[in-house]
Design a protein around this motif. Structure first.
Motif, PDB file in Angstrom:
ATOM      1  N   LYS B   3       9.741   8.233   0.561  1.00  0.00           N
ATOM      2  CA  LYS B   3       8.560   7.390   0.426  1.00  0.00           C
ATOM      3  C   LYS B   3       7.869   7.274   1.769  1.00  0.00           C
ATOM      4  N   VAL B   4       6.634   7.770   1.812  1.00  0.00           N
ATOM      5  CA  VAL B   4       5.798   7.621   2.997  1.00  0.00           C
ATOM      6  C   VAL B   4       4.592   6.811   2.562  1.00  0.00           C
ATOM      7  N   THR B   5       4.375   5.694   3.204  1.00  0.00           N
ATOM      8  CA  THR B   5       3.250   4.835   2.835  1.00  0.00           C
ATOM      9  C   THR B   5       2.284   4.724   4.002  1.00  0.00           C
ATOM     10  N   GLN B   6       1.028   4.581   3.659  1.00  0.00           N
ATOM     11  CA  GLN B   6      -0.027   4.386   4.649  1.00  0.00           C
ATOM     12  C   GLN B   6      -0.735   3.075   4.358  1.00  0.00           C
ATOM     13  N   SER B   7      -1.160   2.419   5.430  1.00  0.00           N
ATOM     14  CA  SER B   7      -1.595   1.021   5.318  1.00  0.00           C
ATOM     15  C   SER B   7      -2.816   0.831   4.424  1.00  0.00           C
ATOM     16  N   SER B   8      -3.737   1.779   4.424  1.00  0.00           N
ATOM     17  CA  SER B   8      -4.946   1.635   3.621  1.00  0.00           C
ATOM     18  C   SER B   8      -5.260   2.944   2.915  1.00  0.00           C
ATOM     19  N   ARG B   9      -5.814   2.879   1.706  1.00  0.00           N
ATOM     20  CA  ARG B   9      -6.288   4.087   1.031  1.00  0.00           C
ATOM     21  C   ARG B   9      -7.709   4.420   1.473  1.00  0.00           C
ATOM     22  N   TYR B  10      -8.525   3.378   1.631  1.00  0.00           N
ATOM     23  CA  TYR B  10      -9.912   3.561   2.047  1.00  0.00           C
ATOM     24  C   TYR B  10     -10.230   2.565   3.158  1.00  0.00           C
ATOM     25  N   LEU B  11     -10.978   3.045   4.151  1.00  0.00           N
ATOM     26  CA  LEU B  11     -11.319   2.202   5.299  1.00  0.00           C
ATOM     27  C   LEU B  11     -12.733   2.561   5.735  1.00  0.00           C
TER      28      LEU B  11
END
Lengths: 114, 112
Positions: B3-11
């Motif tokens: 599982k790799v997560t990123q803080s925002s999908r859209y910025l």
């Protein structure tokens, strides 16, 4: 010239057909080869991983590597509309102690029509 | 499952703003990578790290910096965002001497 070449497509096929994708490369040091699938607006997902020359099969997917021709292929049998995505090839020269970097092709967009 | 997560999908940010993109992985991977992906240019490596507090430049590090204070977290920093940094940013991770990289969902950054 790019180190890894991949036809951008789009490659459009009818449902049930075989999808044939390929990449050519110029660096003879590449030994590890990967295929990633990327759906629109998502991150790439690892599909297949092969080392050196030969074939590898996983379900409907077959990966082939021909190091003498510097050519790799991915075949998708019995294609489904859910296979519609961009397919990226990636390769690496080998296992370093740390931080193996990948060189990616530009990706081929595939459309499987019902 | 990795599982790799990123803080925002859209910025969406304005020119000149400082931008932080965060990436977290839960597989105890040593290597972490930041890429940007642009149409016609493919995936390009910005920075990578193989250990806490260690970093190495990729192919296009200009205008970016990174921070790796904890093994599971790798941050990409745009010190002063510019419109040419509008792109899809992808984080990936892998074990120390392995080639297979696992990607997060990406952050689509727009700089106005």
């Amino acid at each position: 010239q790019k180190e890894v070449e991949q036809d951008p497509g789009p490659l459009s096929v009818p449902e049930g057909a075989i999808v044939s994708l390929n990449c050519t490369y110029s660096n003879s040091a590449f030994q590890y080869f990967m295929w990633y699938r990327q759906y629109s607006r998502k991150g790439p997902e690892l599909l297949m991983y092969t080392y050196s020359s030969g074939n590898k099969e996983d379900g409907r997917f077959t990966a082939q590597v021909d190091k003498s021709s510097k050519y790799i292929s991915l075949f998708i049998r019995d294609s489904q509309p859910s296979d519609s995505a961009t397919y990226l090839c990636a390769m690496s020269p080998g296992r370093k102690a740390a931080g193996n970097k990948l060189t990616f092709g530009g990706g081929t967009r595939v459309l499987v029509k019902p | 499952d990795v599982k790799v997560t990123q803080s925002s999908r859209y910025l969406v940010k304005r020119t000149g703003e400082k931008v932080f993109l965060e990436c977290v992985q839960d597989m105890d991977h040593e290597n972490m990578f930041w890429y940007r992906q642009d149409p016609g240019l493919g995936l390009r490596l910005i920075y990578f790290s193989y250990d806490v507090k260690m970093k190495e430049k990729g192919d296009i590090p200009e205008g970016y910096s990174v921070s790796r204070e904890k093994k599971e977290r790798f941050s990409l920093i745009l010190e002063s965002a510019s419109t040419n940094q509008t792109s899809m940013y992808l984080c990936a991770s892998s074990f120390l001497s392995h080639n297979e990289q696992f990607f997060g969902p990406g952050t689509r950054l727009t700089v106005l």
